[in-house]
Design a protein around this motif. Sequence first.
Motif, PDB file in Angstrom:
ATOM      1  N   THR A   1       0.828  -1.205   0.000  1.00 31.73           N
ATOM      2  CA  THR A   1       0.000   0.000   0.000  1.00 31.73           C
ATOM      3  C   THR A   1       0.861   1.253   0.000  1.00 31.73           C
ATOM      4  O   THR A   1       0.570   2.227  -0.712  1.00 31.73           O
ATOM      5  N   ALA A   2       1.927   1.238   0.785  1.00 31.49           N
ATOM      6  CA  ALA A   2       2.847   2.377   0.825  1.00 31.49           C
ATOM      7  C   ALA A   2       3.475   2.609  -0.543  1.00 31.49           C
ATOM      8  O   ALA A   2       3.653   3.750  -0.984  1.00 31.49           O
ATOM      9  N   LEU A   3       3.796   1.532  -1.241  1.00 31.34           N
ATOM     10  CA  LEU A   3       4.383   1.631  -2.576  1.00 31.34           C
ATOM     11  C   LEU A   3       3.362   2.194  -3.567  1.00 31.34           C
ATOM     12  O   LEU A   3       3.710   2.995  -4.448  1.00 31.34           O
ATOM     13  N   LEU A   4       2.110   1.790  -3.421  1.00 28.79           N
ATOM     14  CA  LEU A   4       1.041   2.308  -4.277  1.00 28.79           C
ATOM     15  C   LEU A   4       0.916   3.817  -4.134  1.00 28.79           C
ATOM     16  O   LEU A   4       0.806   4.548  -5.123  1.00 28.79           O
ATOM     17  N   VAL A   5       0.964   4.301  -2.896  1.00 32.46           N
ATOM     18  CA  VAL A   5       0.826   5.736  -2.628  1.00 32.46           C
ATOM     19  C   VAL A   5       1.994   6.514  -3.235  1.00 32.46           C
ATOM     20  O   VAL A   5       1.799   7.549  -3.884  1.00 32.46           O
ATOM     21  N   THR A   6       3.222   6.009  -3.054  1.00 26.99           N
ATOM     22  CA  THR A   6       4.400   6.735  -3.548  1.00 26.99           C
ATOM     23  C   THR A   6       4.488   6.725  -5.068  1.00 26.99           C
ATOM     24  O   THR A   6       5.007   7.663  -5.673  1.00 26.99           O
ATOM     25  N   ASP A   7       3.968   5.689  -5.707  1.00 28.56           N
ATOM     26  CA  ASP A   7       4.099   5.562  -7.157  1.00 28.56           C
ATOM     27  C   ASP A   7       2.947   6.208  -7.935  1.00 28.56           C
ATOM     28  O   ASP A   7       3.035   6.382  -9.146  1.00 28.56           O
ATOM     29  N   LEU A   8       1.877   6.558  -7.234  1.00 29.50           N
ATOM     30  CA  LEU A   8       0.675   7.048  -7.915  1.00 29.50           C
ATOM     31  C   LEU A   8       0.945   8.332  -8.695  1.00 29.50           C
ATOM     32  O   LEU A   8       0.461   8.498  -9.820  1.00 29.50           O
ATOM     33  N   ILE A   9       1.748   9.233  -8.128  1.00 27.89           N
ATOM     34  CA  ILE A   9       2.007  10.508  -8.792  1.00 27.89           C
ATOM     35  C   ILE A   9       2.776  10.313 -10.093  1.00 27.89           C
ATOM     36  O   ILE A   9       2.567  11.029 -11.082  1.00 27.89           O
ATOM     37  N   VAL A  10       3.675   9.297 -10.126  1.00 26.03           N
ATOM     38  CA  VAL A  10       4.434   9.022 -11.340  1.00 26.03           C
ATOM     39  C   VAL A  10       3.505   8.521 -12.444  1.00 26.03           C
ATOM     40  O   VAL A  10       3.652   8.872 -13.619  1.00 26.03           O
ATOM     41  N   VAL A  11       2.533   7.702 -12.057  1.00 26.27           N
ATOM     42  CA  VAL A  11       1.567   7.186 -13.019  1.00 26.27           C
ATOM     43  C   VAL A  11       0.717   8.319 -13.595  1.00 26.27           C
ATOM     44  O   VAL A  11       0.419   8.349 -14.800  1.00 26.27           O
ATOM     45  N   ILE A  12       0.332   9.269 -12.759  1.00 29.65           N
ATOM     46  CA  ILE A  12      -0.455  10.422 -13.227  1.00 29.65           C
ATOM     47  C   ILE A  12       0.348  11.226 -14.252  1.00 29.65           C
ATOM     48  O   ILE A  12      -0.174  11.670 -15.276  1.00 29.65           O
ATOM     49  N   LEU A  13       1.656  11.390 -13.995  1.00 28.09           N
ATOM     50  CA  LEU A  13       2.513  12.102 -14.939  1.00 28.09           C
ATOM     51  C   LEU A  13       2.595  11.375 -16.274  1.00 28.09           C
ATOM     52  O   LEU A  13       2.634  12.011 -17.338  1.00 28.09           O
ATOM     53  N   ALA A  14       2.628  10.038 -16.217  1.00 28.94           N
ATOM     54  CA  ALA A  14       2.677   9.254 -17.456  1.00 28.94           C
ATOM     55  C   ALA A  14       1.440   9.510 -18.310  1.00 28.94           C
ATOM     56  O   ALA A  14       1.520   9.572 -19.540  1.00 28.94           O
ATOM     57  N   PHE A  15       0.297   9.667 -17.652  1.00 29.23           N
ATOM     58  CA  PHE A  15      -0.945   9.958 -18.369  1.00 29.23           C
ATOM     59  C   PHE A  15      -0.862  11.319 -19.071  1.00 29.23           C
ATOM     60  O   PHE A  15      -1.347  11.483 -20.197  1.00 29.23           O
ATOM     61  N   LEU A  16      -0.240  12.295 -18.414  1.00 27.25           N
ATOM     62  CA  LEU A  16      -0.190  13.645 -18.948  1.00 27.25           C
ATOM     63  C   LEU A  16       0.836  13.791 -20.066  1.00 27.25           C
ATOM     64  O   LEU A  16       0.656  14.604 -20.985  1.00 27.25           O
ATOM     65  N   ILE A  17       1.912  13.004 -19.997  1.00 28.52           N
ATOM     66  CA  ILE A  17       3.028  13.193 -20.931  1.00 28.52           C
ATOM     67  C   ILE A  17       2.932  12.288 -22.152  1.00 28.52           C
ATOM     68  O   ILE A  17       3.197  12.716 -23.279  1.00 28.52           O
ATOM     69  N   PHE A  18       2.531  11.030 -21.946  1.00 29.83           N
ATOM     70  CA  PHE A  18       2.496  10.073 -23.046  1.00 29.83           C
ATOM     71  C   PHE A  18       1.064   9.916 -23.568  1.00 29.83           C
ATOM     72  O   PHE A  18       0.147  10.585 -23.115  1.00 29.83           O
ATOM     73  N   ASP A  19       0.902   9.017 -24.515  1.00 31.56           N
ATOM     74  CA  ASP A  19      -0.427   8.803 -25.092  1.00 31.56           C
ATOM     75  C   ASP A  19      -1.323   8.036 -24.124  1.00 31.56           C
ATOM     76  O   ASP A  19      -0.877   7.507 -23.111  1.00 31.56           O
ATOM     77  N   THR A  20      -2.612   7.968 -24.451  1.00 27.50           N
ATOM     78  CA  THR A  20      -3.602   7.338 -23.569  1.00 27.50           C
ATOM     79  C   THR A  20      -3.298   5.863 -23.328  1.00 27.50           C
ATOM     80  O   THR A  20      -3.440   5.364 -22.206  1.00 27.50           O
ATOM     81  N   LEU A  21      -2.862   5.160 -24.383  1.00 26.40           N
ATOM     82  CA  LEU A  21      -2.559   3.731 -24.239  1.00 26.40           C
ATOM     83  C   LEU A  21      -1.456   3.500 -23.215  1.00 26.40           C
ATOM     84  O   LEU A  21      -1.578   2.630 -22.345  1.00 26.40           O
ATOM     85  N   THR A  22      -0.394   4.295 -23.297  1.00 21.79           N
ATOM     86  CA  THR A  22       0.709   4.166 -22.342  1.00 21.79           C
ATOM     87  C   THR A  22       0.234   4.492 -20.929  1.00 21.79           C
ATOM     88  O   THR A  22       0.605   3.815 -19.960  1.00 21.79           O
ATOM     89  N   GLY A  23      -0.598   5.537 -20.807  1.00 24.00           N
ATOM     90  CA  GLY A  23      -1.123   5.903 -19.490  1.00 24.00           C
ATOM     91  C   GLY A  23      -1.983   4.813 -18.887  1.00 24.00           C
ATOM     92  O   GLY A  23      -1.844   4.483 -17.699  1.00 24.00           O
ATOM     93  N   LEU A  24      -2.865   4.227 -19.686  1.00 19.48           N
ATOM     94  CA  LEU A  24      -3.728   3.147 -19.193  1.00 19.48           C
ATOM     95  C   LEU A  24      -2.915   1.917 -18.820  1.00 19.48           C
ATOM     96  O   LEU A  24      -3.191   1.248 -17.810  1.00 19.48           O
ATOM     97  N   CYS A  25      -1.909   1.602 -19.630  1.00 17.27           N
ATOM     98  CA  CYS A  25      -1.026   0.474 -19.313  1.00 17.27           C
ATOM     99  C   CYS A  25      -0.281   0.724 -18.003  1.00 17.27           C
ATOM    100  O   CYS A  25      -0.060  -0.196 -17.208  1.00 17.27           O
ATOM    101  N   SER A  26       0.097   1.990 -17.775  1.00 17.93           N
ATOM    102  CA  SER A  26       0.811   2.331 -16.545  1.00 17.93           C
ATOM    103  C   SER A  26      -0.087   2.178 -15.322  1.00 17.93           C
ATOM    104  O   SER A  26       0.349   1.695 -14.270  1.00 17.93           O
TER     105      SER A  26
END
Length: 266
Positions: A136-161
């Motif tokens: 759970t702690a890892l999920l919390v720390t990694d969530l912001i990186v996943v949000i950035l992936a959605f903003l920077i890359f295409d939708t497919l990459t964001g959903l995969c992330s």
Amino acid sequence: AVITAAVLIMDIGIYVFKFPNNFSFGGVSGMAVVICRFLPFTASQINLFINLLLLLVGFAVLGRNFGVKTAYVTVLSSVLLNIFEKLTAEIMLALCFAIILPALAAALLFFENASGGGTDIIAMIIKKYSTMNISTALLVTDLIVVILAFLIFDTLTGLCSVLGLMAKTLLIDKTIERMKLNKFFTIISNNPQPICDFITTELNHSATLYDAVGAYSDQQRTVILTVVDVKQAVYLQRFIHDTEPTAFIAITKSSEIIGKGFMSYI
């Protein structure tokens, strides 16, 4: 040996499957995937730099034993990431291996009180000072990186992330739980001594005994309570079946056994 094997598994998952496809489901490796789009450095170089910064924090907060193991992981991981050659794969196959291999490696490292560095260190710190488990702690720390992936890359990459982060969190949790798994035996016996001798001499564990009376038969019986690991549980079941096949056995799975011969207190 366990830590080295875990690093090898982790780096294969990161470099061969994660970096080439821009998968970013958390961690410093995911952060490196995002940042390398804006800086003239490779994802491996950025990964090493951020890891070294977080390693200093880990030394200060989590202690020398954790720090030394994680320093070894960071150096070895960085070396491997820079010598691996890129391979190609179908995106879903790549995603599967990018999830499974680093998650398995992370679980092995967390079980050995080490980490792969990066945001794993932050997760360990959160776990130490909160009631969260490590996944759970890892999920919390990694969530912001996943949000950035959605903003920077295409939708497919964001959903995969997003999918990768959820699957990685679940896999780490289940893998650690499996590695910590023990079995709790409640044995109701007419002849407890051979069973107790087997537990103490062959399995190197102890047991707790108390007298009980059957509600239906009104007969005096002995109840034996003991905890053994998964492999020993098979041997104990076989021995009881051969020695006293009429014994009643209730077996409960547990991944949280604390005391001598098992886990230490947190």
